[in-house]
Write a protein that holds these residues in place. Structure first.
Motif, PDB file in Angstrom:
ATOM      1  N   ASP A 185       0.967  -1.146  -0.042  1.00 52.65           N
ATOM      2  CA  ASP A 185       0.012  -0.075   0.233  1.00 52.65           C
ATOM      3  C   ASP A 185       0.945   1.110   0.029  1.00 52.65           C
ATOM      4  N   VAL A 215      -6.471   0.615  -9.280  1.00 55.11           N
ATOM      5  CA  VAL A 215      -7.247   0.626  -7.828  1.00 55.11           C
ATOM      6  C   VAL A 215      -8.439   1.416  -8.344  1.00 55.11           C
ATOM      7  N   GLN A 219     -11.123   2.948  -3.343  1.00 52.40           N
ATOM      8  CA  GLN A 219      -9.822   2.347  -2.928  1.00 52.40           C
ATOM      9  C   GLN A 219      -8.688   3.516  -2.788  1.00 52.40           C
ATOM     10  N   THR A 222      -9.210   5.959  -0.115  1.00 55.27           N
ATOM     11  CA  THR A 222      -8.792   5.255   1.391  1.00 55.27           C
ATOM     12  C   THR A 222      -7.659   5.272   1.525  1.00 55.27           C
TER      13      THR A 222
END
Length: 305
Positions: A185, A215, A219, A222
């Motif tokens: 991430d 993505v 997503q 976030t």
């Protein structure tokens, strides 16, 4: 991208204590309170002992965890973020450029220039992951440095100099090591961040990012927020504001040229955002900065970093 309520600050608190004495070191355990991208004179060295997070520095996103050591160069925008860590323990060590310049003058035969050696790796920052042994050594040095600065015992400035010399000897021993560790991430958030910075002068749409990166829209929002502590819109506005303020103070560019150079688009949009966040028009900001020989929008209280 629509505007959000954001701001950028010059960290006047750090500037003031470095002007009073060129070295400062403090152990901190309280939660981070610094919500703004900010910059200040002098170097900031950030050693994490416990907890996790990220450090947004210039155009880079670094992981923070026990053993991470980050060196932020003078006047580079930055902001730490500790995510969901309940306990976040760190040393924050600040040192003025003038102090390092004097060390360079002393080391005439070797022509030792600490700023030059740091900049050879990256012009804005350096980041390392220390082994358990290295972490223990640097933590001990910072504890000794903090005590010397607080105690002011006879010869304390020599103790300060010794700790600083020992610290940079350790750092230069790390220069050749690839010590940055990212999660998946964090890699993606770092790539998005780099893209935003590299294209901040252009009109950017969320759709462009979703198309470029693997993505979904939700997503992406976030992930970026949880990794950096800010939204994509907030970051982009803060970054453009910072660039605009620097250009207004450090260049003779017309306000219209500044607006175009930092990607705000039309002048009315630039004026609206700038006055909303500073209380001044770009021209008034430039005049006030030169009149006072300082930069407005200071942080007058010490935010926890």
């Amino acid at each position: 991208m629509e505007d959000e309520q954001v701001s950028f600050a010059i960290d006047d608190y750090t500037n003031h204590f470095l002007a009073a004495y060129p070295v400062h070191c403090e152990f901190r355990t309280i939660p981070l309170e610094q919500q703004l991208l900010h910059s200040h004179n002098g170097y900031e060295i950030y050693l994490v002992l416990q907890g996790t997070g990220t450090y947004l520095v210039g155009d880079r996103l670094y992981p923070l965890h026990a053993g991470s050591l980050t060196i932020i160069h003078p006047n580079v925008i930055h902001r730490p973020f500790h995510g969901h860590s309940k306990e976040f323990y760190r040393y924050v060590f600040s040192i003025d450029e003038s102090y390092l310049d004097q060390l360079h003058t002393i080391c005439k035969l070797s022509d030792l220039s600490i700023p030059r050696l740091l900049a050879e790796r990256h012009p804005d920052s350096n980041h390392f992951f220390l082994s358990a042994q290295q972490l223990d050594r640097v933590q001990t040095l910072f504890a000794e440095l903090t005590q010397a600065l607080v105690g002011h015992e006879l010869g304390y400035e020599l103790a300060v100099l010794r700790s600083i010399a020992d610290f940079f000897l350790i750092v230069f021993g790390l220069q050749g090591e690839n010590t940055t560790k990212h999660t998946g991430d964090q890699h993606l958030a770092r790539d998005v961040l780099s893209y935003l910075i590299g294209h901040h002068q252009e009109p950017l749409l969320i759709e462009d990012l979703v198309t470029r990166f693997p993505v979904s829209r939700s997503q992406l929002f976030t992930l970026f927020k949880e990794t950096t502590g800010t939204t994509i819109k907030q970051f982009l506005i803060e970054y453009r504001l910072n660039k605009a303020k620097r250009l207004l103070i450090e260049s003779d560019l017309a306000v219209s040229e500044v607006s175009a150079a930092v990607g705000f688009g039309d002048m009315s949009h630039f004026f609206h955002v700038f006055k909303k966040e500073t209380g001044l028009t770009p021209k008034q900001y430039r005049v006030e900065a030169f009149k006072r020989h300082i930069k407005p929008n200071y942080l007058n209280t010490p935010p926890a970093k």
